[in-house]
Write a protein that holds these residues in place. Structure first.
Motif, PDB file in Angstrom:
ATOM      1  N   THR A 107       0.842  -1.203   0.000  1.00 45.06           N
ATOM      2  CA  THR A 107       0.000   0.000   0.000  1.00 45.06           C
ATOM      3  C   THR A 107       0.877   1.253   0.000  1.00 45.06           C
ATOM      4  O   THR A 107       0.703   2.148  -0.823  1.00 45.06           O
ATOM      5  CB  THR A 107      -0.923   0.011   1.242  1.00 45.06           C
ATOM      6  N   ASP A 108       1.838   1.289   0.924  1.00 45.35           N
ATOM      7  CA  ASP A 108       2.724   2.455   0.955  1.00 45.35           C
ATOM      8  C   ASP A 108       3.897   2.308  -0.017  1.00 45.35           C
ATOM      9  O   ASP A 108       4.702   3.218  -0.146  1.00 45.35           O
ATOM     10  CB  ASP A 108       3.221   2.710   2.383  1.00 45.35           C
ATOM     11  N   GLU A 151       8.923   6.287   7.231  1.00 45.39           N
ATOM     12  CA  GLU A 151       8.275   5.524   6.168  1.00 45.39           C
ATOM     13  C   GLU A 151       7.592   6.424   5.150  1.00 45.39           C
ATOM     14  O   GLU A 151       7.111   5.963   4.127  1.00 45.39           O
ATOM     15  CB  GLU A 151       7.272   4.544   6.782  1.00 45.39           C
ATOM     16  N   SER A 152       7.536   7.722   5.449  1.00 45.72           N
ATOM     17  CA  SER A 152       6.929   8.652   4.499  1.00 45.72           C
ATOM     18  C   SER A 152       7.971   9.036   3.455  1.00 45.72           C
ATOM     19  O   SER A 152       9.165   9.053   3.724  1.00 45.72           O
ATOM     20  CB  SER A 152       6.446   9.905   5.221  1.00 45.72           C
ATOM     21  N   ARG A 153       7.504   9.370   2.261  1.00 38.01           N
ATOM     22  CA  ARG A 153       8.418   9.864   1.238  1.00 38.01           C
ATOM     23  C   ARG A 153       8.822  11.310   1.512  1.00 38.01           C
ATOM     24  O   ARG A 153       9.772  11.808   0.926  1.00 38.01           O
ATOM     25  CB  ARG A 153       7.773   9.756  -0.147  1.00 38.01           C
ATOM     26  N   GLU A 154       8.084  11.972   2.368  1.00 35.97           N
ATOM     27  CA  GLU A 154       8.396  13.367   2.691  1.00 35.97           C
ATOM     28  C   GLU A 154       8.991  13.440   4.091  1.00 35.97           C
ATOM     29  O   GLU A 154       8.801  12.538   4.917  1.00 35.97           O
ATOM     30  CB  GLU A 154       7.131  14.213   2.639  1.00 35.97           C
ATOM     31  N   SER A 155       9.713  14.516   4.357  1.00 34.35           N
ATOM     32  CA  SER A 155      10.249  14.697   5.700  1.00 34.35           C
ATOM     33  C   SER A 155      10.243  16.183   6.034  1.00 34.35           C
ATOM     34  O   SER A 155       9.931  17.016   5.190  1.00 34.35           O
ATOM     35  CB  SER A 155      11.668  14.139   5.788  1.00 34.35           C
ATOM     36  N   VAL A 156      10.576  16.487   7.264  1.00 36.68           N
ATOM     37  CA  VAL A 156      10.604  17.865   7.735  1.00 36.68           C
ATOM     38  C   VAL A 156      11.929  18.055   8.457  1.00 36.68           C
ATOM     39  O   VAL A 156      12.395  17.142   9.141  1.00 36.68           O
ATOM     40  CB  VAL A 156       9.408  18.106   8.688  1.00 36.68           C
ATOM     41  N   GLY A 157      12.540  19.207   8.270  1.00 32.29           N
ATOM     42  CA  GLY A 157      13.839  19.441   8.901  1.00 32.29           C
ATOM     43  C   GLY A 157      14.965  19.009   7.980  1.00 32.29           C
ATOM     44  O   GLY A 157      14.732  18.402   6.942  1.00 32.29           O
ATOM     45  N   LYS A 174       2.657  21.699   7.008  1.00 34.13           N
ATOM     46  CA  LYS A 174       2.926  20.496   6.215  1.00 34.13           C
ATOM     47  C   LYS A 174       3.377  19.378   7.141  1.00 34.13           C
ATOM     48  O   LYS A 174       4.190  19.617   8.041  1.00 34.13           O
ATOM     49  CB  LYS A 174       4.027  20.767   5.195  1.00 34.13           C
ATOM     50  N   PRO A 192       4.619  15.126   7.067  1.00 34.70           N
ATOM     51  CA  PRO A 192       4.819  13.878   6.336  1.00 34.70           C
ATOM     52  C   PRO A 192       3.738  12.875   6.714  1.00 34.70           C
ATOM     53  O   PRO A 192       3.252  12.881   7.844  1.00 34.70           O
ATOM     54  CB  PRO A 192       6.193  13.384   6.811  1.00 34.70           C
ATOM     55  N   LEU A 193       3.374  12.013   5.769  1.00 36.99           N
ATOM     56  CA  LEU A 193       2.267  11.087   5.994  1.00 36.99           C
ATOM     57  C   LEU A 193       2.542   9.794   5.232  1.00 36.99           C
ATOM     58  O   LEU A 193       3.371   9.776   4.325  1.00 36.99           O
ATOM     59  CB  LEU A 193       0.977  11.742   5.455  1.00 36.99           C
ATOM     60  N   THR A 194       1.863   8.725   5.620  1.00 35.38           N
ATOM     61  CA  THR A 194       1.885   7.506   4.802  1.00 35.38           C
ATOM     62  C   THR A 194       0.445   7.139   4.492  1.00 35.38           C
ATOM     63  O   THR A 194      -0.475   7.527   5.227  1.00 35.38           O
ATOM     64  CB  THR A 194       2.551   6.329   5.543  1.00 35.38           C
ATOM     65  N   LEU A 195       0.261   6.372   3.427  1.00 35.91           N
ATOM     66  CA  LEU A 195      -1.106   5.958   3.086  1.00 35.91           C
ATOM     67  C   LEU A 195      -1.699   5.103   4.200  1.00 35.91           C
ATOM     68  O   LEU A 195      -2.880   5.197   4.510  1.00 35.91           O
ATOM     69  CB  LEU A 195      -1.097   5.148   1.786  1.00 35.91           C
ATOM     70  N   THR A 214      -1.429   5.355   7.304  1.00 32.35           N
ATOM     71  CA  THR A 214      -1.935   6.111   8.455  1.00 32.35           C
ATOM     72  C   THR A 214      -2.892   7.232   8.050  1.00 32.35           C
ATOM     73  O   THR A 214      -3.425   7.938   8.901  1.00 32.35           O
ATOM     74  CB  THR A 214      -0.771   6.740   9.247  1.00 32.35           C
ATOM     75  N   SER A 245       1.897  11.087   0.521  1.00 29.66           N
ATOM     76  CA  SER A 245       3.169  11.185   1.231  1.00 29.66           C
ATOM     77  C   SER A 245       3.264  12.409   2.146  1.00 29.66           C
ATOM     78  O   SER A 245       4.154  12.483   2.976  1.00 29.66           O
ATOM     79  CB  SER A 245       4.346  11.168   0.256  1.00 29.66           C
ATOM     80  N   PHE A 246       2.359  13.365   1.962  1.00 29.95           N
ATOM     81  CA  PHE A 246       2.311  14.461   2.940  1.00 29.95           C
ATOM     82  C   PHE A 246       0.939  15.113   2.944  1.00 29.95           C
ATOM     83  O   PHE A 246       0.134  14.911   2.046  1.00 29.95           O
ATOM     84  CB  PHE A 246       3.421  15.491   2.719  1.00 29.95           C
ATOM     85  N   THR A 302       5.629  18.517  14.899  1.00 29.65           N
ATOM     86  CA  THR A 302       6.374  17.566  14.082  1.00 29.65           C
ATOM     87  C   THR A 302       6.263  17.897  12.601  1.00 29.65           C
ATOM     88  O   THR A 302       6.826  17.216  11.768  1.00 29.65           O
ATOM     89  CB  THR A 302       5.876  16.126  14.294  1.00 29.65           C
ATOM     90  N   GLY A 303       5.520  18.951  12.296  1.00 29.23           N
ATOM     91  CA  GLY A 303       5.396  19.364  10.904  1.00 29.23           C
ATOM     92  C   GLY A 303       6.147  20.648  10.652  1.00 29.23           C
ATOM     93  O   GLY A 303       6.822  21.180  11.532  1.00 29.23           O
ATOM     94  N   CYS A 304       6.045  21.139   9.426  1.00 27.02           N
ATOM     95  CA  CYS A 304       6.664  22.418   9.075  1.00 27.02           C
ATOM     96  C   CYS A 304       5.539  23.430   8.953  1.00 27.02           C
ATOM     97  O   CYS A 304       4.714  23.371   8.043  1.00 27.02           O
ATOM     98  CB  CYS A 304       7.413  22.267   7.755  1.00 27.02           C
TER      99      CYS A 304
END
Lengths: 482, 349
Positions: free
Chosen positions: A103-104, A182-188, B263, B265-268, B270, B292-293, B312-314
């Motif tokens: 799924t992910d 596990e996300s394709r995006e990140s912060v920082g 913004k 980050p996310l996963t499908l 969750t 993904s976000f 935890t986000g921007c």
């Protein structure tokens, strides 16, 4: 502390069969795929769990013992060359795919998992792992992460770094950290991105989260033979200018074609000075539309012969020839050095001409197999290590080619990494203050400088440069010099 | 008035003479530069222009203060684009600010985000020293990957002065679709299915309020029409829509009127739970990049201070008008700051 004493401490972590200290065992680990260099470690440990790796690194930290993590030892830059008297952490038994989430579209793997195994596991879900170094059937993900390995599809899909979403690692300081997720995006600040390609100088990755991509429905693989390298180069320019985005654009020169033919009988056109491989991929409707454009373009590119892979077997044959070219060159010459400098694509023709001139001047044969789509030219410099001074002459030529790449506005390495091989050329590309900054960054992860020291940065304590690689029997552990 | 140095030397001088300093671009993400008065802001708005661009190389180099609008226009003239859809183009965002904030748009689904297209950076460290990282070619493995490290760093490790990016040829045609979903769980299933499908979507977004999935394909027009027919066959409720929706998303117009915007980050896996939780708190969600976000937004201080917005986000807009954390720090902040900024001139956690 006495070295012998130090090694005894590892007995608390490893049973004797997983703590290798006999000369016969150690000799098998003295080199990686850059066989011109060898160096004997004090011990090789074979962990079977992440906890054992962590315990090993913590003990190295306590004893101030240098260590290098090793997968299948396919580094072409000497990246997994042991540190004399240090520890080799052989990660091949950490080879589990811990999780695969369709799924992910991610896989969480241990560092010793072989590159192609990820795709094998993902295939039932219509997914694949994109980075495909030529050694993908044996090289491990841990090594790919350490050296940010590339492959034939980098222009479109990027390198290893573009597919690593997160990782858990033990740093040289003994701390266990998690970067990304596990996300394709990140912060920082992107610490995952900083770790990938750090050549083992920060620590050892224990779990790696990879993104998987949907496998293309169809491929259109074309092989075109040309009378000259220049014509093949012009064809690449025309493809690039057309607005198409092929999955791969590769060129092999006459010597490389000869080698690949001898090795796998790929059926490449005879008598050509250059072979170009272009591959389109995607949904059938899209490939059907784009192939008309590509075929028309190649038809007027002066090719002597054009072949289209009719089915997946023919496609595999074309790629097998390309991917075997490196090892196949071994049939043409007892020894060779593989380089992988990068030049801006517009200067590919000029770079090839100059490599040809340098090759003639020095009397050293150079075979060219390169990722033409991204200006990455790994020349294979052929020499016979049994001839006095031959290795040194080959290295001199290799150095001239590297300097040329940097002068042209490119890079010392596209995908093999700096390792031990190119570390002395880093000042050609980076200033002293830039190198100092990188060393300070390294210290944030490895204050003692015990994680794979002697790689990436120019340094005084050079490892042994041998005239010739190990004897095959020595490599197989059947004989030894001690 | 925020000083806007005309060249790198002047910029270095401002860094060296400030106790605390933060670089800003066009301030389209105001929360990222909301600071207390001890911080000297310095603008890159006079450090503009494309320095190098050869379409055949698939790369360009621009000064950090160059507006995205200018870059997008010049790339378009040569049939190229940044596939990750950088946000706030029309709003005036700069390329440097976009890198520092680490922001991508819907297009990050197909070929990756801003971190995957950045190739090289030039920056000034905390002592005003000039450094380069990466290389101006599409493939490079020499040295540590500083361009990626700067992505999302929010001005905390250095001041970007120049960036180099990889670009792609712009596909000739685009087709967009709207597929309504009754619940977030249904949307997750739909996104997972189409994301794995043979059709190669290039963007898949989801708006929680309306329950709509928006998707986009790019390529030759004839091929897309055939693929669209095939899509409607599998999902009869898929409806063709105009491509303007993507400009609305890229400009974050869904959050017009929301004084707080973050913004995350996310996963499908969750997504459904997260969107549900937000809905109960009256926080609106726009999920992007194929899950993904997520852009979380809301109209007032209650939303901004909800436990879900735990840092935890921007956060790029913040009605609380307080200095914002932007994101939570890691144990490496202090050690890496020693490397880049021993004098601690840049903003910390």
């Amino acid at each position: 502390m006495q070295r012998g004493m130090s090694i005894e401490r590892f007995e608390s972590i490893f049973s004797p069969e997983r703590l290798l200290i006999s000369p016969a065992h150690l000799s098998a680990y003295e080199s990686d795929a850059l066989t011109a260099f060898h160096s004997r470690p004090a011990a090789v440990v074979v962990p079977e769990s992440a906890d054992e790796v962590i315990a090993t690194v913590r003990l190295c930290n306590e004893l101030r013992l240098p260590f290098v993590a090793r997968g299948s030892g396919t580094s072409l830059s000497g990246g997994s060359l042991p540190i004399a008297g240090g520890i080799v952490i052989a990660l091949n038994r950490l080879n589990r795919i811990l999780r695969l989430d369709p799924t992910d579209r991610i896989a969480v793997v241990e560092p010793g998992v072989v590159n192609t195994q990820v795709t094998v596991a993902a295939q039932p879900f219509g997914l694949h792992y994109a980075p495909d170094p030529s050694s993908q059937t044996i090289c491990t993900i841990g090594g790919n992460v350490a050296f940010n390995s590339g492959g034939a599809h980098c222009l479109k899909y990027g390198m290893t770094s573009n597919h690593v979403l997160g990782l858990k690692a033990v740093l040289a300081s003994g701390e266990v950290v998690e970067f990304g997720g596990e996300s394709r995006e990140s912060v920082g600040p992107d610490l995952t991105g900083l770790f990938v390609g750090s050549e083992g100088l920060f620590g050892v990755a224990l779990e790696i989260t990879l993104q998987l991509l949907p496998r293309a429905e169809t491929f259109h693989t074309v092989l075109a033979g040309y009378r000259t390298l220049e014509e093949a180069g012009n064809a690449v320019s025309a493809v690039v200018a057309s607005g198409l985005l092929p999955g791969a654009i590769e060129i092999m020169d006459a010597l490389a074609i000869q080698a690949a033919e001898a090795a796998v009988h790929a059926g490449y056109p005879k008598g050509c000075e250059a072979v170009l491989i272009v591959e389109l991929e995607g949904p059938r409707e899209k490939v059907a539309a784009e192939r008309i454009e590509l075929d028309a373009l190649l038809a007027t590119s002066g090719a002597v012969e054009i072949r289209v892979a009719a089915d997946s077997a023919e496609r595999m044959k074309i790629w097998k020839g390309r991917k075997s070219a490196f090892s196949a060159v071994g049939r043409l010459s007892p020894d060779f050095i593989v380089q992988d400098g990068v030049v801006p694509r517009r200067r590919l023709g000029e770079a090839l001409r100059r490599i040809g001139e340098m090759s003639r001047e020095s009397g050293i044969r150079v075979a060219n197999v390169f990722h033409a789509g991204d200006g990455n030219l790994p020349p294979l410099i052929l020499y016979d290590g049994r001839e006095a001074g031959a290795l040194e002459r080959a290295e001199t030529l290799a150095g001239r080619i590297l300097k040329m790449c940097v002068e042209m506005g490119g890079s010392l390495t596209g995908e093999h990494g700096i390792g031990v091989e190119k570390r002395d050329y880093m000042p050609e590309m980076f200033s002293a203050v830039e190198l100092d900054l990188m060393k300070r960054i390294r210290s944030a992860f490895d204050p003692l400088g015990i994680a794979n020291p002697g790689k990436m940065f120019p340094c005084a304590d050079a490892p042994a440069l041998s005239q010739h690689g190990l004897h095959p029997l020595e490599k197989a552990g059947l004989i030894s010099r001690e | 008035m925020i000083p806007a140095p005309a060249n790198i030397e002047e910029l270095a001088e401002i860094i060296r003479s400030s106790e605390k300093v933060l670089a800003v671009g066009a301030r389209t993400k105001p929360a990222l530069s909301t600071t207390d008065s001890s911080v000297q802001l310095v603008s890159t708005r006079n450090l503009t222009g494309i320095v190098e661009y050869d379409p055949a190389e698939f790369t360009f180099t621009a000064k950090a203060g160059t507006p995205l609008r200018e870059i997008v226009r010049i790339l378009e003239e040569r049939g190229q684009y940044l596939p990750f859809d950088p946000p706030l183009v029309e709003s005036g965002a700069t390329i440097g600010g976009t890198v520092a904030a680490g922001l991508s748009g819907p297009g990050r689904f197909r070929y990756g985000g801003i971190r995957d297209f950045i190739l090289a950076v030039e920056f000034l460290d905390g002592n005003g020293g000039r450094f380069r990282g990466g290389a101006k070619v599409v493939k490079n493995a020499a040295g540590f990957d500083l361009p990626k490290f700067f992505t999302g760093s929010c001005g905390r490790v250095g001041v970007l002065t120049e960036v180099t990016f990889k670009v792609f040829p712009r596909p000739p045609a685009t087709r967009s679709f709207r597929i309504p979903c009754a619940t977030p769980a249904e949307a997750v299933e739909l996104i997972a299915t189409v994301a794995r499908s043979r059709r190669e979507f290039d963007a898949i977004d989801y708006q929680s309020e309306s329950g709509e999935v928006f998707s986009r394909m790019r390529g030759p027009a004839d091929a897309l029409d055939a693929l669209a027919a095939d899509l409607r066959h599998e999902f009869p409720r898929a409806e063709s829509i105009g491509d303007a929706i993507w400009d609305d998303i890229t400009e974050l117009r869904f959050a017009t009127g929301s004084e707080w915007l973050e913004k995350r980050p996310l996963t499908l896996g969750t997504m459904a739970g997260f969107v549900g939780e937000c809905a109960r708190a009256e926080i609106k969600c726009h999920v992007s990049g194929g899950g993904s976000f997520v852009w979380m937004h809301g109209g007032n201080l209650t939303h901004a201070r909800h436990p879900l917005t735990s840092g935890t986000g921007c956060i790029i807009r913040n009605c609380a008008r307080q200095p914002t954390t932007a994101y939570s720090g890691s144990v490496f902040d202090s050690r890496l700051r020693d490397a880049f900024d021993p004098a601690r001139r840049f903003r910390g956690v």
